[in-house]
Design a protein around this motif. Structure first.
Motif, PDB file in Angstrom:
ATOM      1  N   UNK A  75     -11.950  27.361 -64.033  1.00 36.26           N
ATOM      2  CA  UNK A  75     -12.412  28.497 -64.812  1.00 36.26           C
ATOM      3  C   UNK A  75     -12.047  29.811 -64.145  1.00 36.26           C
ATOM      4  N   UNK A  76     -11.884  29.769 -62.825  1.00 33.59           N
ATOM      5  CA  UNK A  76     -11.526  30.989 -62.096  1.00 33.59           C
ATOM      6  C   UNK A  76     -10.185  31.544 -62.565  1.00 33.59           C
ATOM      7  N   UNK A  77      -9.248  30.665 -62.923  1.00 34.27           N
ATOM      8  CA  UNK A  77      -7.952  31.132 -63.430  1.00 34.27           C
ATOM      9  C   UNK A  77      -8.126  31.866 -64.748  1.00 34.27           C
ATOM     10  N   UNK A  78      -9.050  31.410 -65.576  1.00 34.67           N
ATOM     11  CA  UNK A  78      -9.296  32.079 -66.849  1.00 34.67           C
ATOM     12  C   UNK A  78      -9.983  33.422 -66.643  1.00 34.67           C
ATOM     13  N   UNK A  79     -10.906  33.479 -65.686  1.00 34.54           N
ATOM     14  CA  UNK A  79     -11.572  34.750 -65.383  1.00 34.54           C
ATOM     15  C   UNK A  79     -10.539  35.769 -64.908  1.00 34.54           C
ATOM     16  N   UNK A  80      -9.606  35.327 -64.077  1.00 41.47           N
ATOM     17  CA  UNK A  80      -8.597  36.239 -63.523  1.00 41.47           C
ATOM     18  C   UNK A  80      -7.565  36.660 -64.557  1.00 41.47           C
ATOM     19  N   UNK A  81      -7.065  35.703 -65.361  1.00 42.70           N
ATOM     20  CA  UNK A  81      -5.897  35.968 -66.191  1.00 42.70           C
ATOM     21  C   UNK A  81      -6.097  35.654 -67.669  1.00 42.70           C
ATOM     22  N   UNK A  82      -7.267  35.142 -68.052  1.00 45.70           N
ATOM     23  CA  UNK A  82      -7.503  34.837 -69.449  1.00 45.70           C
ATOM     24  C   UNK A  82      -6.841  33.546 -69.880  1.00 45.70           C
ATOM     25  N   UNK A  83      -6.983  33.187 -71.172  1.00 49.07           N
ATOM     26  CA  UNK A  83      -6.493  31.884 -71.639  1.00 49.07           C
ATOM     27  C   UNK A  83      -4.991  31.807 -71.852  1.00 49.07           C
ATOM     28  N   UNK A  84      -4.318  32.959 -72.007  1.00 51.22           N
ATOM     29  CA  UNK A  84      -2.905  32.950 -72.405  1.00 51.22           C
ATOM     30  C   UNK A  84      -1.926  33.004 -71.241  1.00 51.22           C
ATOM     31  N   UNK A  85      -2.409  33.251 -70.036  1.00 51.89           N
ATOM     32  CA  UNK A  85      -1.517  33.538 -68.913  1.00 51.89           C
ATOM     33  C   UNK A  85      -1.865  32.646 -67.722  1.00 51.89           C
ATOM     34  N   UNK A  86      -1.269  31.450 -67.644  1.00 53.93           N
ATOM     35  CA  UNK A  86      -1.586  30.539 -66.539  1.00 53.93           C
ATOM     36  C   UNK A  86      -1.028  31.052 -65.213  1.00 53.93           C
ATOM     37  N   UNK A  87      -1.805  30.937 -64.134  1.00 55.90           N
ATOM     38  CA  UNK A  87      -1.249  31.233 -62.823  1.00 55.90           C
ATOM     39  C   UNK A  87      -0.419  30.069 -62.303  1.00 55.90           C
ATOM     40  N   UNK A  88       0.581  30.413 -61.484  1.00 57.72           N
ATOM     41  CA  UNK A  88       1.329  29.363 -60.806  1.00 57.72           C
ATOM     42  C   UNK A  88       1.452  29.700 -59.337  1.00 57.72           C
ATOM     43  N   UNK A  89       1.671  28.665 -58.542  1.00 61.41           N
ATOM     44  CA  UNK A  89       1.708  28.786 -57.087  1.00 61.41           C
ATOM     45  C   UNK A  89       2.927  28.048 -56.547  1.00 61.41           C
ATOM     46  N   UNK A  90       3.662  28.705 -55.663  1.00 60.73           N
ATOM     47  CA  UNK A  90       4.776  28.072 -54.971  1.00 60.73           C
ATOM     48  C   UNK A  90       5.135  28.921 -53.761  1.00 60.73           C
ATOM     49  N   UNK A  91       5.721  28.281 -52.766  1.00 55.93           N
ATOM     50  CA  UNK A  91       6.231  29.006 -51.604  1.00 55.93           C
ATOM     51  C   UNK A  91       7.723  29.294 -51.724  1.00 55.93           C
ATOM     52  N   UNK A  92       8.329  28.852 -52.808  1.00 56.00           N
ATOM     53  CA  UNK A  92       9.763  29.023 -53.035  1.00 56.00           C
ATOM     54  C   UNK A  92       9.998  30.320 -53.811  1.00 56.00           C
ATOM     55  N   UNK A  93      10.540  31.331 -53.131  1.00 58.51           N
ATOM     56  CA  UNK A  93      10.707  32.635 -53.752  1.00 58.51           C
ATOM     57  C   UNK A  93      11.687  32.586 -54.925  1.00 58.51           C
ATOM     58  N   UNK A  94      12.770  31.847 -54.786  1.00 62.99           N
ATOM     59  CA  UNK A  94      13.741  31.753 -55.872  1.00 62.99           C
ATOM     60  C   UNK A  94      13.139  31.066 -57.088  1.00 62.99           C
ATOM     61  N   UNK A  95      12.397  29.997 -56.841  1.00 62.21           N
ATOM     62  CA  UNK A  95      11.737  29.302 -57.947  1.00 62.21           C
ATOM     63  C   UNK A  95      10.761  30.236 -58.650  1.00 62.21           C
TER      64      UNK A  95
END
Length: 462
Positions: free
Chosen positions: A342-362
């Motif tokens: 739910x924290x992702x929804x609080x931060x960015x809402x329902x339309x904008x999923x967060x993503x995580x990676x250490x690969x800058x090019x990706x």
């Protein structure tokens, strides 16, 4: 070809004029005087989503006017044309404007996505308008994206009584058969025998046995891309029980699984040059006398002992075992997708999923592909200082430490503990649901992140 598209030659289809307010006020998109007067008499002002059919002298439709509003192109909804299937009468239509190639791509995709109806339990009148494919648009690519979105939406929209772990496995098996992929499934207590203790722990309280779905496809000589999708077919919260309102749309908690299956469909249909593996831990987080409890400690496939801080943080547990298995093959790209916080929804809402990676090019490529396909994503940090929050006094790691801050980041850091060998890892925390209808996005289950990732894979392995 997707059923939203017509086989009628474009020259025989009724043209749709996509009219911005500025262009309409300037020259009425070059309509003749009688058509202009008819439009003005009917109040057409090119407002966003405004629709008007212009007649011929014998009463047929000569063309369609569709308003784009007054917002500048960069802030206008690229999927506004997704309203058209619900407005147009039966027949064949075509876009008749000079939009850029990507605008035309998105308008065509929006038309197909806007044709979707979920009719498993109640008859729904499917739109009968068909779109003649525009010149220069890869209609095969758009068709597979639209079909994949329908698959994800259908799976998520189906209630848990008809979409349990076994039903989800059946959907994956059917997809494997279609593309001649290998399919395996580890069920029930065999999960313990095969060293998947966290998947078993989360699903053991349900009478519907947990399982690990495993699909592989493609040439073993090609780069390995592994997709892991959270398949919690219903989430009560477990012993840390959700409120009644919190359970209202928990049939969508297998949205990660639905979306990796949608992504797999696109990859296999496009015959991308990858060795694809799809892993879905499919469980129901139920409440019973044998349900796992807060402060219980379980081993994991990785060898880390996990203390249960909260039974409602179950998605990261089942993903952990599946990620550990995927990581053993050291894939070139390891991607997990889930409806996790739910924290992702609080931060960015329902339309904008967060993503995580250490690969800058990706990261930069994925953000660009998300924009190209109007499948937006937003990068968030794997903030190393928060990793210590996962510490447990009596186990190697806690699945849901107290504090409540940065919940989506903490979940990503938890999953990162189970990935070591993969060349690149990507974690996406989707919502998988459209709370209220938008153009091309009906209320209900949604395909999120899959098109963006597919576009990235197409660029790299097409």
């Amino acid at each position: 070809m997707h059923p939203a598209f017509a086989t009628t030659p474009a020259e025989k289809a009724v043209p749709i004029i996509l009219a911005s307010k500025a262009a309409w006020e300037a020259d009425g998109d070059s309509l003749d005087d009688s058509a202009r007067r008819f439009a003005e008499a009917n109040g057409f002002q090119a407002k966003s989503g405004q629709y008007l059919a212009l007649p011929t002298t014998n009463g047929d439709i000569s063309r369609i006017l569709f308003g784009l509003g007054e917002k500048p192109d960069q802030t206008r909804d690229p999927f506004l044309a997704g309203k058209l299937p619900g407005l147009l009468p039966p027949g064949a239509f075509r876009f008749a404007d000079t939009a850029t190639a990507n605008d035309m791509h998105l308008a065509t995709l929006a038309f197909a996505l806007g044709s979707y109806r979920f009719d498993r339990y109640r008859k729904a009148d499917a739109p009968k308008a068909r779109l003649a494919p525009p010149d220069g648009v890869d209609i095969a690519d758009i068709s597979r994206m639209a079909e994949a979105a329908s698959l994800a939406r259908d799976l998520i929209n189906t209630p848990a009584n008809d979409m349990g772990p076994e039903d989800l496995a059946t959907a994956a098996r059917n997809l494997a058969r279609r593309f001649d992929a290998e399919f395996n499934c580890i069920v029930g207590d065999d999960l313990m025998q095969r060293n998947f203790p966290l998947i078993h722990a989360v699903g053991m309280a349900s009478p519907r046995a947990p399982r690990l779905i495993d699909l592989t496809w493609g040439d073993p000589a090609h780069p390995m891309v592994t997709l892991v999708g959270k398949g919690v077919c219903f989430d009560t919260g477990g012993v840390d029980l959700k409120t009644a309102s919190g359970m209202q749309i928990m049939k969508k908690d297998m949205g990660g699984a639905a979306n990796v299956l949608a992504l797999a469909l696109m990859v296999m249909d496009a015959k991308l040059k990858v060795r694809l593996r799809v892993l879905i831990p499919a469980v129901e987080n139920a409440v019973a006398g044998n349900a796992f409890r807060p402060l219980d400690i379980f081993p994991s496939r990785k060898g880390l002992s996990v203390e249960i801080g909260n039974t409602d943080a179950e998605g990261r547990l089942v993903l952990a075992d599946a990620l550990a298995l995927a990581d053993e093959e050291a894939p070139e790209l390891l991607i997990d997708v889930g409806t996790l916080t739910g924290a992702a929804r609080v931060a960015l809402g329902p339309d904008l999923p967060p993503f995580y990676t250490s690969d800058e090019n990706l990261a930069s490529d994925l953000a660009r592909c998300g924009k190209t396909e109007n499948d937006p994503l937003w990068r968030m940090p794997l903030w190393p200082a928060y990793d210590a929050w996962l510490d447990s006094k009596i186990a190697d790691i806690n699945n849901a430490p107290s504090g409540g801050f940065a919940g989506s980041i903490v979940c990503a850091l938890f999953l990162q503990r189970f990935v070591e060998a993969a060349k690149t890892w990507l974690h996406v925390d989707i919502y998988g649901w459209t709370p209220s209808a938008k153009p091309a996005r009906p209320e209900g289950g949604e395909c999120q992140a899959a098109r963006a990732i597919y576009r990235l894979l197409s660029e790299r392995y097409g």
